[in-house]
Design a protein around this motif. Structure first.
Motif, PDB file in Angstrom:
ATOM      1  N   GLN A   9       0.824  -1.203   0.000  1.00 13.99           N
ATOM      2  CA  GLN A   9       0.000   0.000   0.000  1.00 13.99           C
ATOM      3  C   GLN A   9       0.862   1.257   0.000  1.00 13.99           C
ATOM      4  N   LEU A  10       1.977   1.228   0.739  1.00 14.26           N
ATOM      5  CA  LEU A  10       2.907   2.364   0.737  1.00 14.26           C
ATOM      6  C   LEU A  10       3.502   2.556  -0.649  1.00 14.26           C
ATOM      7  N   MET A  11       3.930   1.472  -1.280  1.00 13.58           N
ATOM      8  CA  MET A  11       4.502   1.574  -2.620  1.00 13.58           C
ATOM      9  C   MET A  11       3.462   2.113  -3.598  1.00 13.58           C
ATOM     10  N   ASP A  12       2.218   1.655  -3.462  1.00 13.73           N
ATOM     11  CA  ASP A  12       1.152   2.125  -4.334  1.00 13.73           C
ATOM     12  C   ASP A  12       0.948   3.631  -4.170  1.00 13.73           C
ATOM     13  N   LEU A  13       0.932   4.086  -2.944  1.00 16.31           N
ATOM     14  CA  LEU A  13       0.788   5.519  -2.668  1.00 16.31           C
ATOM     15  C   LEU A  13       1.936   6.306  -3.284  1.00 16.31           C
ATOM     16  N   ARG A  14       3.155   5.837  -3.085  1.00 15.12           N
ATOM     17  CA  ARG A  14       4.331   6.540  -3.597  1.00 15.12           C
ATOM     18  C   ARG A  14       4.327   6.580  -5.120  1.00 15.12           C
ATOM     19  N   GLU A  17       0.875   8.729  -6.345  1.00 16.75           N
ATOM     20  CA  GLU A  17       0.635  10.103  -5.921  1.00 16.75           C
ATOM     21  C   GLU A  17       1.912  10.935  -5.931  1.00 16.75           C
ATOM     22  N   VAL A  18       2.916  10.495  -5.220  1.00 15.89           N
ATOM     23  CA  VAL A  18       4.148  11.263  -5.114  1.00 15.89           C
ATOM     24  C   VAL A  18       4.888  11.297  -6.439  1.00 15.89           C
ATOM     25  N   MET A  19       4.825  10.200  -7.178  1.00 21.24           N
ATOM     26  CA  MET A  19       5.537  10.109  -8.455  1.00 21.24           C
ATOM     27  C   MET A  19       5.074  11.184  -9.433  1.00 21.24           C
ATOM     28  N   ASN A  20       3.794  11.512  -9.418  1.00 26.55           N
ATOM     29  CA  ASN A  20       3.284  12.549 -10.320  1.00 26.55           C
ATOM     30  C   ASN A  20       3.989  13.877 -10.086  1.00 26.55           C
ATOM     31  N   GLU A  21       4.234  14.222  -8.843  1.00 23.07           N
ATOM     32  CA  GLU A  21       4.945  15.462  -8.524  1.00 23.07           C
ATOM     33  C   GLU A  21       6.388  15.401  -9.031  1.00 23.07           C
ATOM     34  N   MET A  24       6.676  15.765 -12.909  1.00 26.55           N
ATOM     35  CA  MET A  24       6.402  17.132 -13.356  1.00 26.55           C
ATOM     36  C   MET A  24       7.635  18.022 -13.208  1.00 26.55           C
ATOM     37  N   ALA A  25       8.498  17.701 -12.271  1.00 23.05           N
ATOM     38  CA  ALA A  25       9.698  18.502 -12.031  1.00 23.05           C
ATOM     39  C   ALA A  25      10.943  17.939 -12.732  1.00 23.05           C
ATOM     40  N   ASP A  26      10.847  16.743 -13.289  1.00 21.76           N
ATOM     41  CA  ASP A  26      12.013  16.098 -13.886  1.00 21.76           C
ATOM     42  C   ASP A  26      12.203  16.549 -15.336  1.00 21.76           C
ATOM     43  N   GLU A  27      13.329  17.191 -15.608  1.00 16.61           N
ATOM     44  CA  GLU A  27      13.591  17.746 -16.941  1.00 16.61           C
ATOM     45  C   GLU A  27      13.689  16.665 -18.016  1.00 16.61           C
ATOM     46  N   GLU A  28      14.314  15.547 -17.696  1.00 10.69           N
ATOM     47  CA  GLU A  28      14.453  14.473 -18.684  1.00 10.69           C
ATOM     48  C   GLU A  28      13.086  13.898 -19.042  1.00 10.69           C
ATOM     49  N   TYR A  29      12.247  13.681 -18.049  1.00 13.08           N
ATOM     50  CA  TYR A  29      10.897  13.185 -18.294  1.00 13.08           C
ATOM     51  C   TYR A  29      10.126  14.169 -19.170  1.00 13.08           C
ATOM     52  N   GLY A  71       8.935  -0.877 -14.673  1.00 13.28           N
ATOM     53  CA  GLY A  71       9.293   0.083 -13.634  1.00 13.28           C
ATOM     54  C   GLY A  71       8.697  -0.273 -12.290  1.00 13.28           C
ATOM     55  N   VAL A  72       7.433  -0.687 -12.284  1.00 14.77           N
ATOM     56  CA  VAL A  72       6.786  -1.090 -11.030  1.00 14.77           C
ATOM     57  C   VAL A  72       7.501  -2.297 -10.436  1.00 14.77           C
ATOM     58  N   LEU A  73       7.798  -3.293 -11.267  1.00 14.69           N
ATOM     59  CA  LEU A  73       8.486  -4.485 -10.771  1.00 14.69           C
ATOM     60  C   LEU A  73       9.880  -4.160 -10.256  1.00 14.69           C
ATOM     61  N   ALA A  74      10.593  -3.265 -10.930  1.00 19.80           N
ATOM     62  CA  ALA A  74      11.916  -2.860 -10.469  1.00 19.80           C
ATOM     63  C   ALA A  74      11.814  -2.152  -9.117  1.00 19.80           C
ATOM     64  N   TYR A  75      10.802  -1.320  -8.956  1.00 14.30           N
ATOM     65  CA  TYR A  75      10.587  -0.617  -7.692  1.00 14.30           C
ATOM     66  C   TYR A  75      10.281  -1.611  -6.583  1.00 14.30           C
ATOM     67  N   ILE A  76       9.396  -2.561  -6.864  1.00 15.81           N
ATOM     68  CA  ILE A  76       9.056  -3.580  -5.865  1.00 15.81           C
ATOM     69  C   ILE A  76      10.293  -4.388  -5.489  1.00 15.81           C
ATOM     70  N   LEU A  77      11.095  -4.765  -6.470  1.00 13.27           N
ATOM     71  CA  LEU A  77      12.311  -5.519  -6.205  1.00 13.27           C
ATOM     72  C   LEU A  77      13.263  -4.715  -5.331  1.00 13.27           C
ATOM     73  N   GLY A  78      13.470  -3.455  -5.677  1.00 13.84           N
ATOM     74  CA  GLY A  78      14.354  -2.609  -4.879  1.00 13.84           C
ATOM     75  C   GLY A  78      13.839  -2.425  -3.470  1.00 13.84           C
ATOM     76  N   PHE A  79      12.547  -2.222  -3.336  1.00  9.02           N
ATOM     77  CA  PHE A  79      11.952  -2.059  -2.013  1.00  9.02           C
ATOM     78  C   PHE A  79      12.093  -3.346  -1.207  1.00  9.02           C
TER      79      PHE A  79
END
Length: 94
Positions: A9-14, A17-21, A24-29, A71-79
């Protein structure tokens, strides 16, 4: 990983929600998004048939889904790796 767990649930929230912010600030994206929009405009200017546009749309959507899921799987693996390091550091000792 259990989708009802607090960690999931924490990963889902991050991610949702947080990823959108962050993006928006990432120049490469933003540069990638701009380039993508340019290609979209060029495709629209070609006035392709609805059938061809639908095929392109489905293809691009599936490619996006692959990248997104990776990307989601990589995040889950890292977490999960971080969790293992914190709770079972002996697994990583040499």
């Amino acid at each position: 990983m259990d989708k009802n767990s607090v960690l999931y649930q924490l990963m889902d929230l991050r991610l949702n929600e947080v990823m959108n912010e962050i993006v928006m600030a990432d120049e490469e994206y933003q540069a990638i998004s701009k380039k993508s929009n340019e290609y979209s405009e060029r495709l629209d200017a070609m006035h392709l048939s609805k059938e061809v546009m639908d095929l392109i749309d489905h293809y691009v959507s599936e490619q996006n889904a692959i990248g997104s899921r990776y990307g989601v799987l990589a995040y889950i693996l890292g977490f999960s790796d971080c969790r293992e390091l914190l709770f079972s550091p002996s697994h990583f000792a040499s």
